[in-house]
Scaffold this motif. Structure first.
Motif, short mmCIF file in Angstrom:
data_model
loop_
_atom_site.label_atom_id
_atom_site.label_comp_id
_atom_site.label_asym_id
_atom_site.label_seq_id
_atom_site.Cartn_x
_atom_site.Cartn_y
_atom_site.Cartn_z
N ALA A 1 -21.61 6.85 -0.29
CA ALA A 1 -21.52 7.01 1.22
C ALA A 1 -21.58 8.38 1.72
CB ALA A 1 -20.24 6.28 1.39
N THR A 2 -20.99 9.25 1.17
CA THR A 2 -20.98 10.58 1.68
C THR A 2 -22.42 11.03 1.56
OG1 THR A 2 -18.98 10.96 0.87
CG2 THR A 2 -20.26 12.93 1.44
N ALA A 3 -23.30 10.82 0.62
CA ALA A 3 -24.81 11.43 0.67
C ALA A 3 -25.39 10.81 1.75
CB ALA A 3 -25.20 11.17 -0.88
N GLU B 1 -13.91 12.06 7.53
CA GLU B 1 -12.47 11.09 6.90
C GLU B 1 -13.21 11.07 5.57
OE1 GLU B 1 -12.29 7.52 9.15
OE2 GLU B 1 -11.52 8.59 11.00
N THR B 2 -14.38 10.65 5.17
CA THR B 2 -14.68 10.39 3.80
C THR B 2 -14.68 11.55 2.76
OG1 THR B 2 -16.37 8.69 4.55
CG2 THR B 2 -16.44 9.40 2.37
N LEU B 3 -15.09 12.69 3.25
CA LEU B 3 -14.97 14.02 2.77
C LEU B 3 -13.54 14.32 2.50
CD1 LEU B 3 -17.81 15.91 4.54
CD2 LEU B 3 -17.86 15.25 1.96
N ARG B 4 -12.74 14.25 3.44
CA ARG B 4 -11.23 14.70 3.15
C ARG B 4 -10.55 13.71 2.23
NH1 ARG B 4 -9.04 17.86 6.55
NH2 ARG B 4 -10.88 17.47 8.10
N PHE B 5 -10.96 12.47 2.30
CA PHE B 5 -10.48 11.49 1.19
C PHE B 5 -10.91 12.00 -0.24
CE2 PHE B 5 -10.45 7.74 -1.47
CZ PHE B 5 -8.94 7.13 -1.27
N LEU B 6 -12.15 12.46 -0.36
CA LEU B 6 -12.64 12.86 -1.69
C LEU B 6 -12.10 14.48 -2.07
CD1 LEU B 6 -16.53 11.84 -1.33
CD2 LEU B 6 -14.82 10.92 -2.85
N GLY B 7 -11.12 15.09 -1.20
CA GLY B 7 -10.65 16.22 -1.40
C GLY B 7 -11.65 17.32 -1.09
N GLU C 1 -15.69 21.02 3.59
CA GLU C 1 -16.80 20.13 4.16
C GLU C 1 -16.53 19.41 5.27
OE1 GLU C 1 -20.05 19.01 0.95
OE2 GLU C 1 -18.02 19.13 -0.03
N ALA C 2 -15.23 18.69 5.17
CA ALA C 2 -14.64 17.75 6.13
C ALA C 2 -14.39 18.47 7.51
CB ALA C 2 -13.37 17.04 5.60
N ASP C 3 -13.81 19.73 7.25
CA ASP C 3 -13.52 20.41 8.57
C ASP C 3 -14.88 20.90 9.41
OD1 ASP C 3 -10.87 20.57 7.86
OD2 ASP C 3 -10.81 22.51 6.81
N THR C 4 -15.71 21.06 8.11
CA THR C 4 -17.33 21.51 8.94
C THR C 4 -17.66 20.34 9.97
OG1 THR C 4 -17.80 23.01 7.21
CG2 THR C 4 -19.66 22.13 8.60
#
Length: 308
Positions: free
Chosen positions: A236-238, A274-280, A284-287
């Motif tokens: 999903a992230t990709a 949200e997805t990136l933050r869930f993946l730790g 990247e989530a902040d960006t």
């Protein structure tokens, strides 16, 4: 209005004049569309109803009479489009069903005609889309699958026809939506993945084709949402990152980007964060969040549409 009056007079003088009937139906359709654009719903509905009644009273042309078939189809296509615009989906379905019958008869009579096959695929596509609007998902899937098969045949006949490939990808996307609503997720994923592949090919072969880029981004975002719902978060992230990068590029290239593109990109970046933050993957989530906030700051007058 003047054209309607003239054609009406000719029809009254010769009720069997199919050219006059077609002209009257076409003029009524244009008049109805004008009233729609002027926000006169009652007048638009009245003229649309008259045009539909006239079109439905016109006899089916002989299968060998290509000119008569094209004349009636030329009435049915804009009538169907306007019926959809006005939310008259039952009327649109009847019109498109008649159109499919005409186009199918033409293909049987001219089996090698590319134009006839393209017209049939378009009619099936319209019919499937309207069936989906009416919630008849099994019917929608059937007609959209027919359209996909015919559009694939067109691509096979001429692999260099960009428009045929684009139309195939667009129909695959609609088929994927129908399959997803039917909870046939594996089939929906295959259809959407194929649409992504086609749009990527179109983009790679012509980097200036912004329509293909936008369609690729939309398909990637949809595929990402599908993966996210299945907890396939890396995939999903990709997809989401690919879609976001394309949309950000399109926004930067456009002097006045479409509000819908900006809205979609902000929503996509927020979901990606949200997805990136869930993946730790916090940095990247902040960006992604910063990019979303930057867009909101650059385009403060862009209204947010919760339906996106």
């Amino acid at each position: 209005t003047r054209a309607v009056n003239i054609y009406q007079l000719v029809v009254e003088l010769d009720p069997d004049d199919l050219n006059a009937q077609s002209g009257l139906a076409g003029a009524l359709t244009l008049l109805a569309d004008a009233h729609r654009r002027l926000d006169h719903p009652a007048e638009a509905a009245d003229h649309l109803g008259r045009a539909i009644s006239l079109a439905e009273s016109m006899p089916y042309p002989d299968s060998a009479d290509r000119q008569a078939q094209d004349r009636l189809a030329g009435v049915l296509v804009p009538l169907g489009t306007l019926s959809v615009e006005l939310g008259e989906f039952d009327e649109a379905e009847r019109l498109y069903m008649r159109l499919v019958d005409i186009r199918f008869a033409t293909v049987k009579l001219h089996p090698g005609s590319v134009a006839a096959l393209r017209d049939l695929a378009s009619a099936e596509d319209h019919l499937g889309s309207v069936a989906m609007r009416l919630g008849r998902l099994d019917t929608a899937e059937e007609w959209l699958a027919f359209a996909v098969n015919n559009r694939q045949e067109l691509v096979d006949l001429d692999p260099d026809d960009r428009e045929a490939r684009r139309e195939l990808a667009e129909t695959l996307t609609r088929l994927a939506i129908a399959l997803g609503q039917l909870e046939r997720i594996d089939e929906a994923e295959r259809a959407l993945t194929r649409a992504v592949e086609i749009h990527r090919e179109l983009t790679d072969s012509d980097p200036d084709d912004h329509d293909a880029q936008r369609a690729l981004a939309v398909n990637l975002a949809a595929l990402g949402s599908m993966y996210r719902a299945a907890d396939r978060l890396e995939e999903a992230t990709a997809c989401q990152m690919g879609a976001a990068s394309i949309l950000l590029l399109l926004i930067d290239l456009a002097p006045n980007p479409e509000p819908k593109v900006v809205q979609t990109t902000i929503a996509l970046l927020t979901e990606l964060a949200e997805t990136l933050r869930f993946l730790g993957r916090i940095a990247e989530a902040d960006t992604a969040n910063v990019q979303a906030e930057d867009l909101a700051t650059r385009f403060p007058e862009t209204p947010f549409d919760e339906d996106l």
